[in-house]
Each structure stands twice: as C-alpha cells, then as structure tokens.
Motif scaffolding. Structure first.
Motif, PDB file in Angstrom:
ATOM      1  N   UNK A 111      39.598  22.295 -32.773  1.00 51.39           N
ATOM      2  CA  UNK A 111      40.106  23.001 -33.935  1.00 51.39           C
ATOM      3  C   UNK A 111      38.982  23.427 -34.879  1.00 51.39           C
ATOM      4  N   UNK A 112      38.048  22.526 -35.126  1.00 47.62           N
ATOM      5  CA  UNK A 112      36.975  22.853 -36.068  1.00 47.62           C
ATOM      6  C   UNK A 112      35.875  23.681 -35.411  1.00 47.62           C
ATOM      7  N   UNK A 113      35.639  23.456 -34.112  1.00 44.38           N
ATOM      8  CA  UNK A 113      34.611  24.253 -33.446  1.00 44.38           C
ATOM      9  C   UNK A 113      35.079  25.694 -33.246  1.00 44.38           C
ATOM     10  N   UNK A 114      36.399  25.891 -33.155  1.00 40.01           N
ATOM     11  CA  UNK A 114      36.903  27.246 -32.922  1.00 40.01           C
ATOM     12  C   UNK A 114      37.233  27.944 -34.228  1.00 40.01           C
ATOM     13  N   UNK A 115      36.830  27.372 -35.354  1.00 34.54           N
ATOM     14  CA  UNK A 115      37.082  27.980 -36.669  1.00 34.54           C
ATOM     15  C   UNK A 115      38.582  28.066 -36.971  1.00 34.54           C
ATOM     16  N   UNK A 116      39.387  27.236 -36.297  1.00 34.45           N
ATOM     17  CA  UNK A 116      40.825  27.244 -36.568  1.00 34.45           C
ATOM     18  C   UNK A 116      41.134  26.297 -37.720  1.00 34.45           C
ATOM     19  N   UNK A 117      40.687  25.061 -37.562  1.00 34.67           N
ATOM     20  CA  UNK A 117      40.924  24.031 -38.558  1.00 34.67           C
ATOM     21  C   UNK A 117      42.399  23.728 -38.730  1.00 34.67           C
ATOM     22  N   UNK A 118      43.095  23.773 -37.623  1.00 35.89           N
ATOM     23  CA  UNK A 118      44.434  23.190 -37.551  1.00 35.89           C
ATOM     24  C   UNK A 118      44.261  21.700 -37.806  1.00 35.89           C
ATOM     25  N   UNK A 119      45.132  21.120 -38.623  1.00 37.95           N
ATOM     26  CA  UNK A 119      44.988  19.698 -38.906  1.00 37.95           C
ATOM     27  C   UNK A 119      46.205  18.934 -38.424  1.00 37.95           C
ATOM     28  N   UNK A 120      46.031  18.194 -37.344  1.00 29.88           N
ATOM     29  CA  UNK A 120      47.098  17.317 -36.901  1.00 29.88           C
ATOM     30  C   UNK A 120      47.090  16.007 -37.673  1.00 29.88           C
ATOM     31  N   UNK A 121      45.920  15.685 -38.233  1.00 26.39           N
ATOM     32  CA  UNK A 121      45.722  14.403 -38.907  1.00 26.39           C
ATOM     33  C   UNK A 121      45.845  14.596 -40.416  1.00 26.39           C
ATOM     34  N   UNK A 122      45.928  13.462 -41.145  1.00 27.50           N
ATOM     35  CA  UNK A 122      45.899  13.512 -42.614  1.00 27.50           C
ATOM     36  C   UNK A 122      44.540  12.986 -43.065  1.00 27.50           C
ATOM     37  N   UNK A 123      43.754  13.841 -43.719  1.00 22.37           N
ATOM     38  CA  UNK A 123      42.364  13.507 -44.036  1.00 22.37           C
ATOM     39  C   UNK A 123      42.177  12.167 -44.728  1.00 22.37           C
ATOM     40  N   UNK A 124      42.936  11.939 -45.807  1.00 21.02           N
ATOM     41  CA  UNK A 124      42.644  10.763 -46.625  1.00 21.02           C
ATOM     42  C   UNK A 124      43.022   9.446 -45.958  1.00 21.02           C
ATOM     43  N   UNK A 125      43.815   9.526 -44.856  1.00 13.98           N
ATOM     44  CA  UNK A 125      44.181   8.265 -44.199  1.00 13.98           C
ATOM     45  C   UNK A 125      43.620   8.185 -42.780  1.00 13.98           C
ATOM     46  N   UNK A 126      42.744   9.128 -42.397  1.00 13.24           N
ATOM     47  CA  UNK A 126      42.256   9.165 -41.016  1.00 13.24           C
ATOM     48  C   UNK A 126      40.736   9.204 -40.909  1.00 13.24           C
TER      49      UNK A 126
END
Lengths: 604, 190
Positions: A111-126
C-alpha cells in the motif's frame, strides 16, 4: 450551502492556481539541473551517487528505467514488511506494539510502496514510532518521487528526437525527493506543528477525566472469554472510565509528506479527521492545499519542459473542467438534510451570531470543518490519488459518496497523484488525439510525435488495467462469504463499501468507506494484489510509450494537425476521461450509490 | 541485474536515512524550540494533574456540564487510544435509531427544552474525539447547565461567548466552542 462556504472554496482554488506557476517553474529547473539549489548541492549529490555506486551521467532506455524503478520499489516493499514484522524488537516503541500480522504487513507494505496508502490497520494502536517514521514516512517520500520520475521520463520521451535515453531513474528519484518533496514537507510540517499537530517521541499520556463516565461492556472471565448467563446470553457489567489516553508521536513530519506526496496514509486511524493530525481550519486549509499542489504544478512543469506552456495550461484546464462541477455537486449533496431524522433536529446551517451551526449531513464530520471543508477535502483527495480524509465517506449521502468514488474510478487523472496524475492524463490525451484522428481520417500526432499502433496498445493497457482490477476484485469479494462478511451497512450501501475498497486499491487512492472490516487475510491479500498490479503495470506501459516516442522524429505541425492547446481540445480531453470512466463503471455504480440515492430521497 | 539491486539497496538506505531519520529529527528539534506545548499535545493541567488536551474532546454526561458530540469510539466514547467514526450509512436504519435515542436523552435531561436540536449534537463526529460543538449546540444546553449549577443563565451565556471561536482569520472553518475548556471554566466559576 452558505456564502462563506462558496467563498472558502473560491479562495482555495485561487490560492492553488496562484502557486502553480512558481512551483511548476521550480520543478522544471530542478529536473533540468538549472535551479540554484541543484547547483549548490551538486557536490553533495555527486557524493551520494558515488556512495550508492551510481553513475549519475548515464542515461537509461525505457527498459532499464522501468527495471530500476520496479527493483527499487520491490526492495522498499520488503523493507517495510520486515520493519513491521520486527517492530517489537526494535527501538522507539514506547507503547510496546507487537509485530503486525503477516497479511496486514504485506498489505501495508504494498500500500505504501504503491503510493496508495490504503490503511487496513489503525495507526495509534498498531504501529511503533519507528515503523511510522522509518518505514511509512520514507515510502511516502520515495513512492511519490517514483511517480514524479515516471512523468519526467514521459516528458523527455516527447522532447527528445530519435534517441533512446529517457534520463536516469536514480537521479530523477533523488532530485524529486531532495529538492521538491523534502523542502515543501519541512515548511508544511512547521505550519502544522504551530497549529497543534503533535511531534513528540514521548509515550502516550494518561489524563484524568473531569467527568468520569460509566459504560457497560461484555463481562469476561479470568481467561478473557465472555461470560454467559444460564440462557447463554452474554452478561454485561458496568465499568467506570476515569482516564483518557492521549496518543503522541512524530506526526507533523509525516503528515506533511502524506499530503504533499498524495500518499494519504494517516498517523492515526481516522487520518486528518483526528484533532492531532488536523487541529484547526487553518491546518485543514494548508493540508488540503498541499494535497493538490504538486499535481497541479506539474502541469506547468510539463508545458515548460516541452517548450510550449499552452500545452500545460490546457491539461490543467481539462482537470478544472472536471473538478469544479464535481466539487459544486458534492457541496450540494452534503448540505442536504437527512429526511429520516426527527423533525426536532435542526439540519439547516445557521449564521445568527451566538447560535451558528454548520448544519447539513454532520454524521462523520467534525464541527471545526463543517460541511464546506469536508467536501472540499473529499473531492480533492479522490481527484488526486491521496486518499487521506477529514470526514468519513461511509456516512456521506449517496451522491456525496458517489462523487469521490467516481473520481477514483476516472483513473485519478483530475490532478491525480504526484506524477501519476499527469502521466495518466497525458495517456488520456493520447487517446483523445487518436479518437480525433479517427474522426477526420488522419494519422494522430501529439506534441509533434506520431502515435502508432504500439503507443495505442500501451495506452489501452494503461486504461484497462485499473478498471479490470477494481471490477474483478469487486466481483470476487461479493461472491465469497469472506468478502461479504466485511460490510458494515446493509443493502446497496454495503455493496458500495466493497466497490469503493477495490476501486480505491486499483486507483492507488487509499480512502475508504471505512465501515468495511478490511483488516482480514482475505481483504489484505486481495487489495494488496489489486494495488500492486494497478500501480506498476500502468507505469511500465507509460515508460514503454515514453521509450517508443523518444525514438521518433518530431514532425512539424501542418494544417492537418489537431491543435492541443485550444478550448476544443480541453473539452475533448475531459469528455474522453468522463466517457471512459462512465462506460467502465456505470453498471456497478447503478447497483450501489445510485440505487441508494433513490432510497435516500424517499426516506421519511 | 546484480548491479541494479545493489544500487537500489544503497539508494534506499541513503534516502531512508535522509527522509526517515534526518528530516523528522530536524522537524522535531525546530518545533520543540518554537512551539513545544503544541508539539507535545496541547496538554491541560488542573491543580498539577493532567486533565486532558485542548484538542481532544472528552466525554461528559452530568447535567452541570456541557455535553460534547456523540462519539463512536469503542469500548467507551472518546477513547483516545482508538479514534473512529460510526461509519453508519445515510440510509441505515441503525443510524435513525441511534439519532432518536440521542434526541430522547437530551429531552430527558431537560424536559422543558423544546428548542430545535442542532444536528451536530445528535450525530457522531468523524474522529470520535471532536473537541468542539457549534455555538448553537452550546446555547441549546445553556439553561440545563445553569439550572444544575444554580447559576444565572446570563453568566453562563457570557462564558459561552468568551469561549466561542469564530472562523479562523474570519474565513476558514466553522464557528465553534471547545467543550473541555468551557467546562473547566465553568468549574472555576463557583
């Protein structure tokens, strides 16, 4: 809809357009090596290349360029995967986050390498601070720089004559990162931190609530399993909550590039709706501005580099012809009341001093942004391939959700991602010229280059891969139980959640109808593949076009040449984008947001 | 091929150092010098104890406090460790039920108040941590809070006015009232 709302939208567009020329000119000089900063930094740049065993003077043909790009991004994906899997053993992890699961790590790395930045996770808890800073933020920079590099190579393809050289990928990547993205991010990070975006390495803080509250939650026994009563129903217990966790982290530096690089992966779960990620209307304005800044300015860079600025303005005009009407419709859609709310709920905006309220569809929106700033963001973030959000698209009215979804499906060419938006619309321009050529029976040419079978094949591939990934992915997800299980809302809206998720992956956007439970092995894998294919196949097609154009001679414009800087061409280009987008996706949209809109207007 | 992999690896390392270490550390150093309080979360202390952040909303359910917007975070509202919106769709019956429940709760807390309820007071925010309510939503709760505290409503109104933030630079965003700051100011009135 208020006078102030229209004014805010107008000011936004004017400020954006005023910045196009200065930044566009600067970027053009960076890539020609004539900007002052590139001259001052030349010795440092040379040292960097020596260190990396790179010959900065060597020019690559399209295959070498594509190979370097794919190898670099593949390595980046592996590095990010490893970082997430190992974060528990690495420093800068004050919350002691454990390793991210394999499927989620795979999804996030792609997701981040393809410039998509789809987030399956929750940043503050992962994610640990290290994973955010050394992994996600770095990919924010280099994936954006990759996009810029591709479009610069394509521009060179138009510019050179009977040659093979498209430039050097390593040099383009480095210059995009160091001279364009880093300085802009630095400025934006300071503005954001001044407004209240956190930038701290301290662990999360715990505050004592002024008003402790009681909540009921399912009771669990000593082993953590839910307790059931004699009838097998879960037992609830009430607990007193008297503290609040205050999350921290090095957010400002990451959010700046998240916006500028059209990445969109938030530091926190709710992205730029989080008060620590986007605390004030002013921070919102700058983040929204950053979102379209580089893609818009690249249009000028294009015109400048090919030596005909009118061509760049024409491309920008075609983008605006699509963007502005969709923004207006979106504003109208979200300012509407929900007919099913009780009559006592006041849903109209109020401007009486002391009793102002934003009104409109406020579910999933923040008061400081109201409807105006929320719709500005949702249209900009899906027109660009950013995908960050400051409001929850899942709770938008049906038309309000349709427009972001459709903008993604148009191929992210209305501004689009940094680099990817411009190379996308240039491919559409090639198609537009081709169609015009068919109509008058002449060999199509664009910017002095004849377009032949090879270019058209590659352009068709470019155009077909994202809809293919989105629609086949949606078909798979709706036909298996694991896919259907993810939806949060019933009926047509649930289908739209799936369609949006797969379109977002295939468009490398990254925004979501967030109710969907996508952090499952099924969705992580499906969307991961979706994102990878829809990013790198089209890039290879674009580089192939660039390589083929570079080998051709430039033909002088004749009476039979279609001028590509006129209003006529602007309208033709915009129409091609709309027709292709509509034809590919209308049947799917009819099953989702269009059906839901008909239900919505008949609610009472 | 081997050469390209090596070049890619070295350049990835170099750019990681630059954008992943040098850049965030310089940003941190600068903002810790120029705006430390904001960079550390705009924290608010009362009597030497951390009671929250000026930017994060908190739950309030007692009648003597202004209530914030509904929050969809789990397991408790305004959970700072897990920001979230409700993600309920515009035609989802569950959304209509929950709005009706919120209307009923407001009516139960203040049965004589039949003013229109501002929509932001019965809809969940995007973050679940929205620190603000609209000025209309504060005015709607004015009499309840004044009564519960035995205060003259004009004093409470003055406090709301003092805590109302207009549009930023007179142009951007929406007018708003920070609930935590308003409630802390109420507690200071006594």
């Amino acid at each position: 809809m208020t006078g102030n709302g229209w004014l805010q939208l107008a000011v936004y567009m004017v400020v954006l357009l005023l910045l196009v020329k200065p930044l566009g000119q600067y970027m053009s000089r960076v890539f020609d090596g004539s900007a002052a900063i590139t001259r001052w930094c030349r010795p440092l740049e040379r040292a960097l290349y020596r260190l990396c065993r790179i010959d900065g003077e060597q020019s690559m043909d399209w295959k070498q360029y594509a190979l370097a790009l794919v190898v670099f991004n593949t390595l980046g994906t592996f590095a990010l995967y490893a970082l997430q899997r190992l974060q528990a053993f690495l420093p800068l992890n004050p919350q002691q986050m454990s390793a991210v699961s394999p499927d989620s790590s795979f999804n996030t790395a792609v997701s981040f390498a393809s410039n998509t930045n789809w987030q399956g996770y929750a940043g503050e808890s992962t994610m640990s601070y290290l994973s955010q800073m050394l992994g996600l933020a770095v990919q924010n920079f280099v994936s954006a720089a990759t996009g810029i590099a591709v479009v610069i190579a394509l521009i060179r393809g138009f510019r050179v004559r009977q040659a093979h050289a498209l430039g050097n990928f390593w040099v383009d990547l480095t210059r995009s990162t160091v001279y364009v993205l880093l300085p802009l991010s630095f400025i934006l990070a300071l503005i954001l931190a001044g407004q209240g975006v956190v930038q701290s390495f301290r662990p999360y803080q715990t505050a004592t609530l002024v008003n402790p509250i009681g909540v009921t939650e399912p009771a669990t026994n000593a082993t953590g399993n839910p307790v059931k009563d004699a009838h097998g129903n879960p037992v609830n217990r009430s607990v007193l909550i008297n503290t609040q966790t205050i999350p921290l982290g090095p957010a400002a530096s990451q959010i700046a590039i998240k916006q500028l690089g059209t990445n969109g992966g938030g530091f926190f779960n709710v992205n730029s709706a989080h008060p620590f990620e986007n605390p004030t209307p002013l921070s919102d304005f700058f983040e929204a501005l950053a979102l379209l800044l580089v893609p818009a300015a690249l249009c000028y860079t294009f015109g400048h580099m090919i030596g005909d600025r009118r061509q760049g303005w024409a491309i920008l005009a075609a983008m605006l012809v699509l963007f502005i009407p969709l923004l207006v419709i979106e504003y109208w859609a979200e300012a509407r009341p929900n007919p099913a709310y009780p009559a006592v709920v006041a849903q109209a905006p109020a401007v009486t001093p002391g009793a102002q309220q934003p009104g409109g569809n406020m579910e999933g929106k923040e008061v400081r942004f109201g409807v105006t700033d929320s719709v500005r963001w949702s249209v900009a973030t899906t027109a660009a391939s950013n995908g960050s959000v400051n409001a929850m698209h899942d709770s938008y009215t049906p038309i309000g959700g349709l427009i972001p979804l459709w903008l993604i499906q148009l191929g992210e060419v209305v501004f689009g991602g940094v680099g990817s938006g411009l190379y996308g619309i240039l491919v559409f321009a090639i198609i537009a010229v081709f169609i015009a050529g068919l109509m008058v029976g002449r060999t199509p040419e664009y910017l002095g280059k004849k377009l032949e079978a090879f270019e058209m094949k590659m352009a068709s591939l470019f155009m077909l891969i994202p809809p293919f990934c989105a629609l086949v992915g949606t078909a798979i997800a709706t036909s298996v139980a694991a896919g259907r299980a993810g939806t949060a809302n019933p009926g047509a809206h649930g289908f739209t959640e799936i369609l949006y998720a797969l379109s977002s992956g295939a468009g490398n956007n990254g925004s979501a109808f967030n109710g969907i439970s996508a952090n499952t092995p099924f969705y992580n894998t499906l969307i991961g593949i979706d994102m990878w294919l829809a990013r790198f196949w089209p890039i290879i097609a674009v580089l192939a076009i660039a390589g083929s154009l570079a080998t051709k001679k430039t033909v002088p414009a004749s009476a039979g040449t279609l001028p590509t800087h006129t209003p006529l061409f602007v309208v033709l280009l915009a129409s091609v984008v709309v027709i292709v987008g509509a034809l590919a996706f209308f049947p799917a949209l009819a099953l989702g947001p269009i059906v839901e809109e008909l239900q919505f207007i008949h609610l009472h | 091929m081997k050469k390209i992999v090596l070049q890619a690896l070295l350049l990835l390392l170099a750019l990681t150092g630059l954008t992943g270490i040098v850049y965030p550390l310089i940003v941190t150093a600068v903002v810790q010098l120029c705006c430390r309080a904001q960079a550390e979360g705009s924290l608010i202390e009362r009597d030497g104890r951390l009671v929250g952040s000026a930017l994060l909303g908190q739950p309030f359910d007692r009648p003597q406090y202004f209530w914030p917007r509904p929050s969809a975070t789990t397991p408790q509202p305004y959970n700072g460790a897990a920001s979230s919106g409700s993600n309920l769709g515009p035609t989802n019956p569950a959304q209509f039920d929950v709005v009706r429940t919120r209307v009923a709760a407001l009516h139960q807390a203040d049965p004589d108040n039949r003013l229109p309820i501002p929509v932001d007071l019965v809809t969940a925010s995007a973050s679940g941590l929205d620190p603000d309510i609209s000025p209309a939503a504060a005015r709607y709760q004015l009499l309840r809070v004044a009564r519960a505290r035995g205060l003259d409503p004009t004093r409470v109104q003055a406090l709301i006015t003092a805590h109302t933030r207009g549009r930023q630079w007179g142009l951007f965003g929406e007018p708003r009232v920070n609930v935590l700051e308003l409630n802390l100011a109420l507690d200071r009135l006594r």
